[in-house]
Design an enzyme around this catalytic site. Structure first.
Site, short mmCIF file in Angstrom:
data_model
loop_
_atom_site.label_atom_id
_atom_site.label_comp_id
_atom_site.label_asym_id
_atom_site.label_seq_id
_atom_site.Cartn_x
_atom_site.Cartn_y
_atom_site.Cartn_z
N ARG A 103 0.88 -1.18 0.00
CA ARG A 103 0.00 0.00 0.00
C ARG A 103 0.91 1.22 0.00
O ARG A 103 1.67 1.43 0.95
CB ARG A 103 -0.91 -0.01 1.23
CG ARG A 103 -1.54 1.34 1.47
CD ARG A 103 -2.67 1.30 2.45
NE ARG A 103 -3.83 0.67 1.84
CZ ARG A 103 -5.07 0.75 2.35
NH1 ARG A 103 -5.29 1.41 3.46
NH2 ARG A 103 -6.07 0.15 1.74
N HIS A 130 -7.04 1.05 -6.62
CA HIS A 130 -7.32 0.17 -5.48
C HIS A 130 -8.02 -1.08 -6.02
O HIS A 130 -9.21 -1.29 -5.79
CB HIS A 130 -8.18 0.91 -4.45
CG HIS A 130 -8.19 0.28 -3.09
ND1 HIS A 130 -7.45 -0.83 -2.76
CD2 HIS A 130 -8.88 0.62 -1.96
CE1 HIS A 130 -7.68 -1.14 -1.49
NE2 HIS A 130 -8.53 -0.28 -0.98
N GLN A 133 -10.04 -3.78 -3.82
CA GLN A 133 -11.31 -3.23 -3.33
C GLN A 133 -12.41 -3.40 -4.37
O GLN A 133 -13.50 -3.90 -4.06
CB GLN A 133 -11.12 -1.74 -3.00
CG GLN A 133 -12.38 -1.04 -2.55
CD GLN A 133 -12.81 -1.47 -1.17
OE1 GLN A 133 -12.02 -1.43 -0.24
NE2 GLN A 133 -14.05 -1.90 -1.02
N ASP A 222 -17.02 7.35 -1.53
CA ASP A 222 -15.74 7.20 -0.82
C ASP A 222 -15.43 8.54 -0.16
O ASP A 222 -16.09 9.55 -0.45
CB ASP A 222 -14.65 6.80 -1.85
CG ASP A 222 -13.27 6.58 -1.22
OD1 ASP A 222 -13.18 6.38 0.01
OD2 ASP A 222 -12.27 6.62 -1.97
N CYS A 262 -16.38 1.96 0.28
CA CYS A 262 -15.22 1.09 0.54
C CYS A 262 -14.77 1.16 2.00
O CYS A 262 -14.10 0.25 2.47
CB CYS A 262 -14.07 1.47 -0.39
SG CYS A 262 -13.60 3.21 -0.27
N ARG A 290 -13.67 -8.32 1.16
CA ARG A 290 -12.24 -8.07 0.93
C ARG A 290 -11.44 -9.33 1.29
O ARG A 290 -10.48 -9.70 0.61
CB ARG A 290 -11.75 -6.89 1.77
CG ARG A 290 -12.29 -5.53 1.37
CD ARG A 290 -11.74 -5.09 0.03
NE ARG A 290 -10.28 -5.01 0.03
CZ ARG A 290 -9.55 -4.03 0.55
NH1 ARG A 290 -10.15 -2.99 1.12
NH2 ARG A 290 -8.23 -4.05 0.48
N1 CP Z 1 -11.21 0.00 2.15
C1 CP Z 1 -9.93 -0.10 2.61
O1 CP Z 1 -8.99 -0.33 1.86
O2 CP Z 1 -9.82 0.05 3.96
P1 CP Z 1 -8.46 0.27 4.75
O3 CP Z 1 -7.91 1.59 4.29
O4 CP Z 1 -8.87 0.28 6.19
O5 CP Z 1 -7.52 -0.85 4.42
N1 NVA Z 2 -9.69 6.89 -1.67
C1 NVA Z 2 -9.37 6.39 -0.35
C2 NVA Z 2 -9.68 4.93 -0.25
C3 NVA Z 2 -9.49 4.35 1.12
C4 NVA Z 2 -9.73 2.89 1.17
C5 NVA Z 2 -7.92 6.68 -0.03
O1 NVA Z 2 -7.08 6.51 -0.91
O2 NVA Z 2 -7.63 7.09 1.09
#
Ligand code: CP
Ligand code: NVA
Length: 303
Positions: A103, A130, A133, A222, A262, A290
Site C-alpha cells: 500500500r 485500489h 477493493q 468514498d 469502501c 475483501r
Molecule cells: N477499504 C480499505 O482499503 O480500507 P483500509 O484503508 O482500512 O484498508
Molecule cells: N480513496 C481512499 C480509499 C481508502 C480505502 C484513499 O485513498 O484514502
C-alpha cells in the site's frame, strides 16, 4: 512466469470470473470452518506506507486461513526510497517471501515492485488504483443483485483511486458507469480515455449529483479527501457537499438500489447515518468480501 495484480487490467475477464468463483468457494469453506490450506508454508510480505484496517487485517487473516503467514512492514520499518531504494527492497524481500502486497503513495512504487521482485506483487492501494477493493465490490454486487448485467453503477464524490479502478473494471465487465464528481475532480483522463476507446461499457462523467444518481442500481461513494490529502479535507467539504449520499439522493435511484462505500466512512460527510445504516446499505458485506476476494487472488498468484 510470475504474475502480479497491480491493476484490475492485469487479469482477463475470464480470470476475473474465475477469481469470483474461487472467492465464493473459499467463503463457503471459511464460514463452514473447512480447512483450506492452499498456501501452506507460504509467506506474504505486507508493506504499508499508509494506514489501514480492512486491507491489513483481511490479508493477514486470509494468509493464516490459507495455511500461510503474513508479515506487517509499516512505514518505520522499511523506509521505502529513504533508507533503501524500492528496487533493492523488492529484490531483498523476494529472497524471503513468496509474495508481496504493498500500500503506497505513488503508483510507480507498485510498478517498481512488480519489476524488481521475482515474486507476485499485489497492489493494496496506491494513489492511482485500489484494484482488490473493486473486485471485492463487484463480488458483493453480484451476491446481492445476481449475475452481472449492464447495471447502472453511480459513483458520487472524488475522482480518485476507487473511481479509476471502477473505470478499469468497466473495460472487462459491461456496465453503465455514471461518475458524479465536482468540476476539477474528474478521474484519471488517460484511464478514462482507454476505457472509452475499448468501448465495453458506457461511461458518463457528470457534475450534477441528482442526474448521476437517477435510476442507479448501485450507489457508491468514498471519502472526499484520500490518504495523503488530509490538508485539503476542510476546503473539500464545501465543494463536495452536494455529492453526499443522503436519503434524498438515494430516493433518485431505483427502488432496489444498493449502497456501497469502501470504508472508512466519514459519516455526515460523503454518506449520512440514515443511508449507511439503512436497509439498502451493504457496506459491511462489502468489507467482509475483501477477505474472500483477496484469498482468491493470493491463491491464483502464489499457489
Ligand atoms: N477499504 C480499505 O482499503 O480500507 P483500509 O484503508 O482500512 O484498508
Ligand atoms: N480513496 C481512499 C480509499 C481508502 C480505502 C484513499 O485513498 O484514502
Amino acid at each position: 512466469m510470475k504474475r502480479d495484480f497491480t491493476a484490475i487490467t492485469d487479469f482477463s475477464k475470464e480470470e476475473i470470473y474465475a477469481v469470483f468463483d474461487l472467492a465464493r468457494e473459499l467463503k463457503t469453506k471459511t464460514k463452514s470452518r473447512q480447512e483450506h490450506h492452499l498456501l501452506k508454508g507460504k509467506t506474504l510480505g505486507m508493506i504499508f506506507q499508509k494506514p489501514s484496517n480492512r486491507t491489513r487485517v483481511s490479508f493477514e487473516v486470509g494468509m493464516y486461513q490459507l495455511g500461510g503467514h503474513a508479515l506487517y512492514l509499516g512505514p518505520t520499518e522499511i523506509g521505502l526510497g529513504k533508507r533503501e531504494s524500492t528496487a533493492d527492497v523488492a529484490r531483498v524481500l523476494a529472497r524471503y517471501v513468496d509474495g508481496i502486497m504493498a500500500r503506497v503513495f505513488g503508483h510507480d512504487i507498485i510498478v517498481d515492485f512488480a519489476k524488481y521482485a521475482d515474486v507476485p506483487v499485489i497492489n493494496g492501494l496506491s494513489d492511482l488504483l485500489h484494484p482488490c477493493q473493486i473486485l471485492g465490490d463487484m463480488l458483493t454486487i453480484i451476491e446481492h443483485k445476481g449475475k452481472a448485467k449492464d447495471w447502472t453503477i453511480t459513483y458520487l464524490g472524488d475522482g480518485n483511486n476507487i473511481v479509476n479502478s471502477w473505470i478499469n473494471l468497466s473495460r472487462l465487465i459491461p456496465m453503465h458507469l455514471k461518475l458524479g464528481v465536482p468540476e476539477g475532480y474528474e478521474p484519471n483522463a488517460e484511464l478514462l480515455e482507454q476505457a472509452r476507446r475499448i468501448g465495453v461499457s458506457e461511461i458518463q462523467v457528470l457534475h450534477d449529483p441528482v442526474a448521476a444518481a437517477r435510476d442507479a442500481d448501485v450507489l457508491y461513494t468514498d471519502v472526499w479527501a484520500s490518504m495523503g490529502q488530509e490538508a485539503e479535507a476542510e476546503a473539500r467539504k464545501n465543494i463536495f457537499r452536494p455529492f453526499a449520499i443522503t436519503s434524498e439522493i438515494l430516493s433518485r435511484a431505483k427502488a432496489n438500489c444498493i449502497v456501497l462505500h469502501c470504508l472508512p466512512a466519514h459519516r455526515g460527510d460523503e454518506i449520512s447515518d440514515a443511508v449507511i445504516d439503512g436497509p439498502q446499505s451493504v457496506v459491511f458485506d462489502e468489507a467482509e468480501n475483501r477477505l474472500h476476494i483477496q484469498k482468491a487472488i493470493l491463491v491464483k498468484l502464489m499457489q
